[in-house]
Design a protein around this motif. Structure first.
Motif, PDB file in Angstrom:
ATOM      1  N   GLU A   3     135.907 -12.068 -39.521  1.00 27.67           N
ATOM      2  CA  GLU A   3     137.303 -12.440 -39.224  1.00 27.67           C
ATOM      3  C   GLU A   3     137.469 -13.038 -37.831  1.00 27.67           C
ATOM      4  N   ASN A   4     136.483 -12.846 -36.943  1.00 23.99           N
ATOM      5  CA  ASN A   4     136.539 -13.410 -35.592  1.00 23.99           C
ATOM      6  C   ASN A   4     135.746 -14.703 -35.453  1.00 23.99           C
ATOM      7  N   GLY A   5     135.222 -15.204 -36.569  1.00 22.04           N
ATOM      8  CA  GLY A   5     134.451 -16.437 -36.513  1.00 22.04           C
ATOM      9  C   GLY A   5     133.011 -16.248 -36.069  1.00 22.04           C
ATOM     10  N   VAL A   6     132.550 -15.002 -36.033  1.00 23.00           N
ATOM     11  CA  VAL A   6     131.170 -14.683 -35.661  1.00 23.00           C
ATOM     12  C   VAL A   6     130.339 -14.610 -36.938  1.00 23.00           C
ATOM     13  N   ILE A   7     129.099 -15.079 -36.851  1.00 23.42           N
ATOM     14  CA  ILE A   7     128.239 -15.061 -38.032  1.00 23.42           C
ATOM     15  C   ILE A   7     127.997 -13.621 -38.464  1.00 23.42           C
ATOM     16  N   ASP A   8     128.370 -13.340 -39.722  1.00 22.69           N
ATOM     17  CA  ASP A   8     128.159 -12.028 -40.314  1.00 22.69           C
ATOM     18  C   ASP A   8     126.751 -11.957 -40.914  1.00 22.69           C
ATOM     19  N   TYR A   9     126.380 -13.018 -41.616  1.00 20.28           N
ATOM     20  CA  TYR A   9     125.021 -13.118 -42.144  1.00 20.28           C
ATOM     21  C   TYR A   9     124.722 -14.567 -42.485  1.00 20.28           C
ATOM     22  N   ALA A  10     123.431 -14.858 -42.594  1.00 20.22           N
ATOM     23  CA  ALA A  10     122.973 -16.186 -43.003  1.00 20.22           C
ATOM     24  C   ALA A  10     121.860 -16.001 -44.029  1.00 20.22           C
ATOM     25  N   ILE A  11     121.855 -16.861 -45.025  1.00 19.78           N
ATOM     26  CA  ILE A  11     120.806 -16.867 -46.039  1.00 19.78           C
ATOM     27  C   ILE A  11     120.128 -18.228 -45.965  1.00 19.78           C
ATOM     28  N   VAL A  12     118.799 -18.224 -45.873  1.00 15.69           N
ATOM     29  CA  VAL A  12     118.045 -19.468 -45.780  1.00 15.69           C
ATOM     30  C   VAL A  12     117.028 -19.507 -46.915  1.00 15.69           C
ATOM     31  N   GLY A  13     117.045 -20.603 -47.662  1.00 21.66           N
ATOM     32  CA  GLY A  13     116.056 -20.819 -48.711  1.00 21.66           C
ATOM     33  C   GLY A  13     115.205 -22.025 -48.352  1.00 21.66           C
ATOM     34  N   ILE A  14     113.890 -21.856 -48.443  1.00 23.44           N
ATOM     35  CA  ILE A  14     112.962 -22.916 -48.069  1.00 23.44           C
ATOM     36  C   ILE A  14     112.018 -23.162 -49.233  1.00 23.44           C
ATOM     37  N   GLY A  15     111.978 -24.398 -49.710  1.00 22.56           N
ATOM     38  CA  GLY A  15     111.041 -24.773 -50.762  1.00 22.56           C
ATOM     39  C   GLY A  15     110.051 -25.780 -50.214  1.00 22.56           C
ATOM     40  N   VAL A  16     108.755 -25.459 -50.292  1.00 23.55           N
ATOM     41  CA  VAL A  16     107.715 -26.318 -49.731  1.00 23.55           C
ATOM     42  C   VAL A  16     106.734 -26.708 -50.831  1.00 23.55           C
ATOM     43  N   ASN A  17     106.462 -27.998 -50.932  1.00 22.19           N
ATOM     44  CA  ASN A  17     105.429 -28.481 -51.857  1.00 22.19           C
ATOM     45  C   ASN A  17     104.090 -28.324 -51.160  1.00 22.19           C
ATOM     46  N   VAL A  18     103.357 -27.293 -51.527  1.00 14.50           N
ATOM     47  CA  VAL A  18     102.095 -26.984 -50.846  1.00 14.50           C
ATOM     48  C   VAL A  18     100.902 -27.565 -51.593  1.00 14.50           C
ATOM     49  N   ALA A  19     100.746 -27.200 -52.871  1.00 18.31           N
ATOM     50  CA  ALA A  19      99.484 -27.491 -53.552  1.00 18.31           C
ATOM     51  C   ALA A  19      99.658 -28.274 -54.851  1.00 18.31           C
ATOM     52  N   LEU A  20     100.765 -28.967 -55.007  1.00 21.08           N
ATOM     53  CA  LEU A  20     100.969 -29.761 -56.213  1.00 21.08           C
ATOM     54  C   LEU A  20     100.121 -31.028 -56.174  1.00 21.08           C
ATOM     55  N   SER A  21      99.623 -31.412 -57.316  1.00 19.99           N
ATOM     56  CA  SER A  21      98.919 -32.697 -57.403  1.00 19.99           C
ATOM     57  C   SER A  21      99.934 -33.783 -57.721  1.00 19.99           C
ATOM     58  N   ALA A  22      99.551 -35.029 -57.569  1.00 21.41           N
ATOM     59  CA  ALA A  22     100.451 -36.144 -57.871  1.00 21.41           C
ATOM     60  C   ALA A  22     100.940 -36.067 -59.315  1.00 21.41           C
ATOM     61  N   ALA A  23     100.099 -35.612 -60.225  1.00 22.64           N
ATOM     62  CA  ALA A  23     100.463 -35.514 -61.640  1.00 22.64           C
ATOM     63  C   ALA A  23     101.493 -34.425 -61.913  1.00 22.64           C
ATOM     64  N   ASP A  24     101.647 -33.476 -60.993  1.00 22.51           N
ATOM     65  CA  ASP A  24     102.600 -32.384 -61.171  1.00 22.51           C
ATOM     66  C   ASP A  24     104.052 -32.808 -60.964  1.00 22.51           C
ATOM     67  N   PHE A  25     104.264 -33.946 -60.295  1.00 21.43           N
ATOM     68  CA  PHE A  25     105.627 -34.387 -60.006  1.00 21.43           C
ATOM     69  C   PHE A  25     106.196 -35.159 -61.187  1.00 21.43           C
ATOM     70  N   PRO A  26     107.443 -34.866 -61.577  1.00 21.18           N
ATOM     71  CA  PRO A  26     108.079 -35.661 -62.630  1.00 21.18           C
ATOM     72  C   PRO A  26     108.204 -37.121 -62.197  1.00 21.18           C
ATOM     73  N   ALA A  27     108.246 -38.019 -63.148  1.00 24.48           N
ATOM     74  CA  ALA A  27     108.278 -39.456 -62.866  1.00 24.48           C
ATOM     75  C   ALA A  27     109.421 -39.839 -61.928  1.00 24.48           C
TER      76      ALA A  27
END
Length: 165
Positions: free
Chosen positions: A38-62
């Motif tokens: 209510e005072n404009g202070v951050i109560d919480y934050a949620i962070v989602g991170i998606g990283v393409n680590v080990a996919l091959s070129a064939a794994d990606f949709p066209a």
């Protein structure tokens, strides 16, 4: 920073506001949401991170094969997802501590050093609709991009996404 350090590369850059690019192709997306009290202070934050680590070129949709890649494929490495996660969490902790001690300016300056958006012609989109087109001339201290169109009109955006042209 974690991916650059682990993979020993300078090629990873930030595309405003929340993507990581490797040689112009997306390797990571980051989404965050926060709740203010209510005072404009951050109560919480949620962070989602998606990283393409080990996919091959064939794994990606066209429909994304030309615009996305994975770290191991592009950089000819063989790291596991766990190794990438550990590196990210280590650097995340360091940046979080800096933010707590020194404020957002320190983190923002580091973010700006890795940004590849300034100087690029972009389409600014909101809900997949183009709302403005022009050249990014700056990123302000709060993370908003400043865009100038061909008529010289300058607008600031702290929402939406961009396509770099």
């Amino acid at each position: 920073k974690a991916v650059r350090r682990l993979y020993d590369t300078e090629s990873v850059q930030i595309k405003w506001p929340n993507d990581l690019l490797l040689d112009g192709k997306k390797i990571c997306g980051i989404l965050s949401e926060l709740q203010l009290d209510e005072n404009g202070v951050i109560d919480y934050a949620i962070v989602g991170i998606g990283v393409n680590v080990a996919l091959s070129a064939a794994d990606f949709p066209a429909e994304v094969a030309a615009t996305a890649t994975s770290l191991n494929t592009s950089l000819h490495k063989d790291f596991t997802c766990d190794q990438v996660l550990v590196a990210i969490m280590e650097d995340f902790g360091i940046l979080y501590d800096k933010w707590l001690l020194l404020g957002a300016d320190v983190v923002m300056k580091e973010w700006q050093k890795l940004n590849c958006t300034v100087g690029k012609h972009v389409l600014v989109k909101d809900n997949d609709q183009v709302v403005f087109a022009g050249t990014v001339i700056d990123v302000d201290e709060e993370g908003a991009i400043i865009v100038r169109n061909e008529q010289g009109i300058v607008q600031s955006f702290n929402f939406g996404e961009i396509s770099i042209r």
